[in-house]
Design a protein around this motif. Structure first.
Motif, PDB file in Angstrom:
ATOM      1  N   PRO A  37       0.619  -1.124   0.099  1.00  0.00           N
ATOM      2  CA  PRO A  37       0.153  -0.057   0.227  1.00  0.00           C
ATOM      3  C   PRO A  37       0.924   1.444   0.020  1.00  0.00           C
ATOM      4  CG  PRO A  37      -1.068  -1.078   1.782  1.00  0.00           C
ATOM      5  CD  PRO A  37       0.762  -2.073   1.190  1.00  0.00           C
ATOM      6  N   LEU A  38       2.000   1.245   0.739  1.00  0.00           N
ATOM      7  CA  LEU A  38       3.232   2.392   0.335  1.00  0.00           C
ATOM      8  C   LEU A  38       3.720   2.411  -0.873  1.00  0.00           C
ATOM      9  CD1 LEU A  38       4.974   1.374   4.374  1.00  0.00           C
ATOM     10  CD2 LEU A  38       2.739   2.847   3.552  1.00  0.00           C
ATOM     11  N   LEU A  39       3.618   1.620  -2.007  1.00  0.00           N
ATOM     12  CA  LEU A  39       3.844   1.719  -3.222  1.00  0.00           C
ATOM     13  C   LEU A  39       3.081   2.531  -4.193  1.00  0.00           C
ATOM     14  CD1 LEU A  39       6.653  -1.253  -2.861  1.00  0.00           C
ATOM     15  CD2 LEU A  39       6.664   0.870  -1.840  1.00  0.00           C
ATOM     16  N   GLN A  40       1.624   1.519  -4.229  1.00  0.00           N
ATOM     17  CA  GLN A  40       0.537   2.296  -4.719  1.00  0.00           C
ATOM     18  C   GLN A  40       0.781   3.524  -4.899  1.00  0.00           C
ATOM     19  OE1 GLN A  40      -2.755  -0.307  -2.930  1.00  0.00           O
ATOM     20  NE2 GLN A  40      -2.082  -2.134  -4.303  1.00  0.00           N
ATOM     21  N   GLY A  41       0.195   4.069  -6.945  1.00  0.00           N
ATOM     22  CA  GLY A  41       0.337   5.338  -6.877  1.00  0.00           C
ATOM     23  C   GLY A  41       1.910   5.796  -7.065  1.00  0.00           C
ATOM     24  N   LYS A  42       2.743   5.390  -6.683  1.00  0.00           N
ATOM     25  CA  LYS A  42       4.074   6.073  -6.767  1.00  0.00           C
ATOM     26  C   LYS A  42       5.094   5.700  -7.261  1.00  0.00           C
ATOM     27  CE  LYS A  42       3.431   7.326  -1.648  1.00  0.00           C
ATOM     28  NZ  LYS A  42       3.537   6.908  -0.208  1.00  0.00           N
ATOM     29  N   MET A 157      11.643   6.852   2.389  1.00  0.00           N
ATOM     30  CA  MET A 157      12.502   5.397   2.583  1.00  0.00           C
ATOM     31  C   MET A 157      12.486   4.235   2.851  1.00  0.00           C
ATOM     32  SD  MET A 157      16.803   4.486   2.122  1.00  0.00           S
ATOM     33  CE  MET A 157      17.423   4.032   2.591  1.00  0.00           C
ATOM     34  N   ILE A 158      12.098   2.877   2.719  1.00  0.00           N
ATOM     35  CA  ILE A 158      11.499   2.194   3.198  1.00  0.00           C
ATOM     36  C   ILE A 158      12.611   0.956   3.447  1.00  0.00           C
ATOM     37  CG2 ILE A 158       9.898  -0.044   2.835  1.00  0.00           C
ATOM     38  CD1 ILE A 158       7.935   2.067   1.959  1.00  0.00           C
ATOM     39  N   VAL A 159      13.001   0.673   4.328  1.00  0.00           N
ATOM     40  CA  VAL A 159      13.719  -0.699   4.497  1.00  0.00           C
ATOM     41  C   VAL A 159      12.875  -1.849   4.525  1.00  0.00           C
ATOM     42  CG1 VAL A 159      16.239  -1.983   5.782  1.00  0.00           C
ATOM     43  CG2 VAL A 159      15.593   0.678   5.008  1.00  0.00           C
TER      44      VAL A 159
END
Length: 387
Positions: A37-42, A157-159
Motif C-alpha cells: 500500500p505504501l508503493l501504490q500510485g508512486k 525510504m522503506i527498508v
C-alpha cells in the motif's frame, strides 16, 4: 487488473505464512501486504541486488513487484552489481536489467551517493539487501548514502529488514578522521544490528550529514527471528562469502587485506584460509587462481601460498585478532607487515590497533582498550532493537 494483483498478493501472502508457520524466518521483503500500500500510485526506486529474493521459489523482489503492477522506475545497484557478480572493488556500470529492461544506476565507483537528478523521478526508495553484520561491508554504506540523499531531496525510504547472520557487538568503534566507504558510521567492527535497526540508529543519532533533515524512514520488520538466533543465508551475499563459515570469519580475516597475506581469494574457500608465499606461515598450501564467480584477479595468482586452513574452526564468536597477531609475529617484518597501513586503519576505524600491535601488546590488552566505548555503544543500541 486490480483484482489480478489482489489474487497474486493473496497467493504470495499464503505462501509466506506457510513458510513461517513451519518455523522459518519471514523477511521484511516477504511481508508484501505491509508495504505494497505504501508503493501504490508512486514511482519507486529500488536499492537491491541478488540477495533481494522472496518466497519459496526465490523470486527476485523486482520481478515480484513488477507482477503486482508497482511502478519501478529504476534500480540502484551497490558494490558487486545488481546481479551480484562483480568482484570487490570492480567498477559497476549503469545500464539496463536484461530481464526486465529496468534502468540500473550504479552506486559504486565514482557515484556512491544518488544525485538529485537521479532521484527526481522517484517518490519512494525501497531498500532490500542482505547485510552480514560487519561495519566494512559496504552495503550499509550504500544505505547510509541513500538515506542522506533521500533526506536532502525529500524522498521517502522503506527498508525491508533481514536477519544479521553474524549477530555480535565487538571490535573498536570508528573514530573521527577514519570515515570512508568501508566505515561510514561510529559503530564497532561487528555492530549487532539488522539493516532496519541500523537505519533507525542513523536517523535517531543524527548521523545524516545535514542533521536538520532526518530521512523519512519506514522499516518493515521480519518475523520468526530474534537476536542471538543463528541464521544461514540462502544466497551468498557477495562473491567471496560463499557460506556460513566465511561469514563467521569475515570480520576477523578482512584486516589481512591490508597485508600481503591472502585470505583465500581465488579459491573456492575465500575467507576460510590464510597464507602467503612463504612456508614459515604454516604447512597448509593453496594456490589462488582466476575464478569467475569468486575473484578474477586475486593476490598471489598462480603462486603457492602457505598458512592455515580455518574451514573447520568452530571457536570464533565475534571479532578476534588472534590470527592477525600470529601471522604478524611469524612474518618477522614489524611495521612492513602492514603493506597498506592506512587501509588497515580505515578497516579498524582507528590507528590505535595497528600502533598497539607494533608495540607488541597482547590481544587481551588490545581488546580491553575498546571495551568502555563498546559498552556505551551497547547501551545506545538498545534504543533501536526490534527483535
Amino acid at each position: 487488473m486490480q483484482a489480478r494483483s489482489f489474487l497474486i498478493l493473496l497467493f504470495l501472502s499464503a505462501t509466506f505464512f506457510s513458510a513461517h508457520a513451519g518455523g522459518k524466518v519471514t523477511t521484511g521483503a516477504e511481508r508484501i501486504e505491509q508495504y505494497l500500500p505504501l508503493l501504490q500510485g508512486k514511482r519507486v526506486g529500488m536499492v537491491v541486488n541478488h540477495t533481494s529474493i522472496v518466497g519459496m521459489e526465490q523470486t527476485h523482489l523486482l520481478d515480484t513487484l513488477l507482477k503486482l503492477n508497482v511502478q519501478i522506475v529504476k534500480v540502484f545497484a551497490p558494490e558487486h552489481g545488481f546481479r551480484g557478480n562483480a568482484d570487490a572493488g570492480e567498477t559497476v556500470k549503469d545500464g539496463k536489467d536484461s530481464r526486465t529492461g529496468t534502468p540500473i544506476v550504479s552506486l559504486y565507483g565514482n557515484n556512491k551517493k544518488p544525485t538529485a537528478a537521479q532521484l527526481k523521478d522517484v517518490d519512494v526508495v525501497l531498500f532490500d539487501i542482505q547485510d552480514v553484520g560487519a561495519r566494512f561491508y559496504t552495503y550499509i554504506s550504500t544505505m547510509y548514502y541513500m538515506m542522506e540523499a533521500c533526506a536532502e531531496n525529500k524522498k521517502e525510504m522503506i527498508v525491508l529488514d533481514r536477519p544479521n547472520p553474524c549477530d555480535y557487538v565487538d571490535g573498536p568503534i570508528l573514530k573521527p578522521g577514519y570515515k570512508s566507504f568501508v566505515g561510514m558510521l561510529p559503530i564497532p567492527v561487528l555492530h549487532g544490528c539488522t539493516i532496519g535497526e541500523l537505519a533507525q540508529m542513523i536517523n535517531g543519532e543524527g548521523w545524516i550529514a545535514n542533521k536538520k533533515n532526518a530521512c523519512s524512514l519506514k522499516v518493515i520488520s521480519m518475523t520468526g527471528w530474534k537476536h542471538g538466533e543463528p541464521y544461514s543465508l540462502p544466497i551468498k551475499p557477495s562473491p567471496n562469502l560463499p557460506n556460513d563459515q566465511s561469514i563467521r570469519l569475515y570480520a576477523s580475516l578482512c584486516p589481512f587485506e591490508a597485508t600481503r597475506v591472502s585470505v583465500g581469494r581465488g579459491t573456492t574457500f575465500p575467507f576460510q584460509v590464510l597464507g602467503a608465499p612463504n612456508k614459515k606461515y604454516g604447512s597448509f598450501a593453496f594456490t589462488p587462481r582466476s575464478l569467475p564467480g569468486f575473484d578474477k584477479n586475486p593476490m598471489h595468482k598462480g603462486i603457492a601460498c602457505y598458512g592455515e586452513d580455518l574451514r573447520n574452526t568452530t571457536d570464533v564468536n565475534g571479532f578476534t585478532l588472534r590470527y592477525f597477531l600470529r601471522f604478524y609475529r611469524l612474518s618477522g617484518e614489524g611495521a612492513a607487515f602492514f603493506s597498506r597501513p592506512r587501509w588497515f586503519d580505515l578497516l579498524m576505524g582507528t590507528d590505535s590497533v595497528r600502533k598497539a600491535i607494533l608495540k607488541g601488546e597482547s590481544e587481551e590488552t588490545i581488546r580491553n582498550s575498546w571495551q568502555k566505548e563498546l559498552q556505551v555503544y551497547r547501551e545506545m543500541r538498545e534504543k533501536y532493537l526490534l527483535y
